[in-house]
Design an enzyme around this catalytic site. Structure first.
Site, short mmCIF file in Angstrom:
data_model
loop_
_atom_site.label_atom_id
_atom_site.label_comp_id
_atom_site.label_asym_id
_atom_site.label_seq_id
_atom_site.Cartn_x
_atom_site.Cartn_y
_atom_site.Cartn_z
N ASP A 64 -9.47 -6.34 -3.78
CA ASP A 64 -8.91 -5.15 -3.12
C ASP A 64 -9.82 -3.95 -3.35
OD1 ASP A 64 -7.33 -2.94 -2.25
OD2 ASP A 64 -5.52 -4.13 -2.55
N HIS B 30 -7.40 -6.06 0.55
CA HIS B 30 -6.21 -5.23 0.72
C HIS B 30 -5.41 -5.72 1.93
CE1 HIS B 30 -3.96 -1.57 -0.07
NE2 HIS B 30 -3.94 -1.31 1.22
N SER C 237 0.83 -1.20 0.00
CA SER C 237 0.00 0.00 0.00
C SER C 237 0.87 1.26 0.00
CB SER C 237 -0.97 -0.05 1.19
OG SER C 237 -2.01 0.88 1.04
#
Length: 328
Positions: A121, A155, A35
Site C-alpha cells: 500500500d 491500496h 481508506s
C-alpha cells in the site's frame, strides 16, 4: 410476483431512486470502510458504540488522526506514522466521551475489530494502519482484534473475484487478491458465517434510495454527500426474515459519481449478505469544492464536529441507520 419482477430481483436490479425502507433487523449492527471510508467507519463506530458491535477497517488510520487539518490528513495520517501523537488522539476521544459527544469508550471493550493493510500500500502506509490497531488496543480486548498485514496488496478493497491485480494500483481501488475481504471481516465480527463462492450470483436487490431527506433542509452536497445511496436487500430480508445491518463506507474516488454502482456491486459484501441474512447499506459521499475527490469527512471540511455525533455526515448516516431499524 410476476416473472419479470422476479427476474429483476434475481439479478440484483437497481430500480429508480426511492425512499429508504425499514426492515426486520436485530441489534447487531456493524460497519466497515476503505481508506477515507475506513476513517469514517472508525469515527462512526467510536461515536455510536452503543449500537455498533464491530468494525472492519481497510487501509485507514486512527481516530481523529487529522485533528481538523487537511495538511495532516494528506501527510501524517497517510504516510508518516512516526508523526502521529497517539496520546493526543486518546485524549480527544476521552474528552468527547466525557462530554457525551461520543458514546462511552467502555462500550468498545467487547467489540470485534478487523484491520487490514496490504504490504504494498503506497497510499496509506502500513505503519499508519498499525496506529489504528494501537488506538483500539487501548479500549478493546486484544483477543477481539484481528489484523491482516501479510497480503501483497496495493491500496484497495481486496476481493476474490473482481478488480485489478492485487499488488498494483488501479483507479477503482478494488483489488482481486484471491482474498474475500468482506467475508473475512464480517466472519470475524459475527462468527460462523457461510462463505460464498467467488462472484456468486445475487438473489436480492441493489436499491438506489434518496439520501436528501436525511440532510433536510440543507442540500446533502453542502456536506459532501450525494442525493442518493445504495442498499442491498437479500430476498430473505425482503420476505421478512430477521436480518442484520452492515454499513459500508467507500473510499475517495469510489462514490456513485465516479464508479456508479461498481463499488456496491463488486466488493463481495452482497454475496455474504445473501448467504447470511445481512442488509448492506452503502451511503454515498460526493465531491464539492472542499472535497474534490468525494472522500468522507475525516479532517473537518464540513464541520469541526466531523468526528463526533454532531458531524453533518455522522448525523445523516445515523438517520439512515435508524430508518432501516424503523426508528426514523
Amino acid at each position: 410476483m410476476s416473472g419479470y419482477i422476479l427476474f429483476l430481483a434475481f439479478v440484483g436490479f437497481v430500480h429508480g431512486q426511492t425512499r429508504l425502507g425499514s426492515y426486520n433487523l436485530d441489534s447487531a449492527i456493524s460497519v466497515s470502510g476503505l481508506s477515507s471510508g475506513s476513517y469514517m467507519a472508525n469515527q462512526f463506530h467510536i461515536a455510536q458504540s452503543k449500537k455498533i458491535i464491530g468494525a472492519a477497517l481497510f487501509a485507514g488510520g486512527p481516530y481523529y488522526c487529522a485533528a481538523g487539518s487537511l495538511a495532516s490528513a494528506t501527510t501524517t495520517c497517510m504516510l508518516f506514522s512516526n508523526s502521529i501523537n497517539m496520546n493526543n488522539l486518546f485524549s480527544k476521544a476521552e474528552s468527547y466521551a466525557s462530554s457525551s459527544l461520543i458514546d462511552p469508550l467502555s462500550n468498545l471493550q467487547n467489540d470485534k475489530v478487523f484491520i487490514f493493510s496490504g504490504t504494498k500500500d503506497s497510499v496509506v502506509a502500513p505503519g499508519v494502519v498499525k496506529k489504528q490497531e494501537e488506538f483500539y488496543r487501548r479500549y478493546t480486548n486484544a483477543e477481539n482484534i484481528k489484523t491482516v498485514y501479510d497480503i501483497v496488496a496495493q491500496h484497495g478493497m481486496p476481493t476474490d473475484f473482481y478488480g485489478g491485480a492485487c499488488g498494483t494500483t488501479n483507479l477503482q481501488y478494488i483489488n482481486n487478491c484471491n482474498y474475500n475481504g468482506a467475508y473475512e471481516a464480517l466472519n470475524h465480527i459475527y462468527g460462523g458465517l457461510q462463505k460464498p463462492s467467488p462472484g456468486a450470483a445475487l438473489t436480492g436487490e441493489l436499491i438506489l434510495f434518496d439520501q436528501s431527506e436525511f440532510f433536510k433542509p440543507t442540500s446533502p452536497s453542502t456536506y459532501g454527500m450525494d442525493t442518493a445511496g445504495y442498499i442491498y436487500v437479500p430476498a430473505s430480508c425482503q420476505s421478512g426474515a430477521q436480518c442484520r445491518l452492515h454499513i459500508v463506507f467507500h473510499g475517495c474516488l469510489q462514490a456513485r459519481e465516479k464508479l456508479s454502482d461498481k463499488y456496491a456491486r463488486n466488493t463481495g459484501y452482497n454475496q455474504v449478505a445473501d448467504l447470511n441474512n445481512f442488509i448492506i447499506l452503502y451511503p454515498q459521499a460526493k465531491s464539492n469544492m472542499s472535497n474534490l475527490n468525494g472522500c468522507w469527512d475525516w479532517w473537518g471540511f464540513s464541520s469541526k464536529d466531523y468526528a463526533n455525533k454532531n458531524g453533518h455526515e455522522m448525523v445523516g448516516v445515523e438517520r439512515m441507520m435508524l430508518r432501516t431499524l424503523g426508528q426514523y
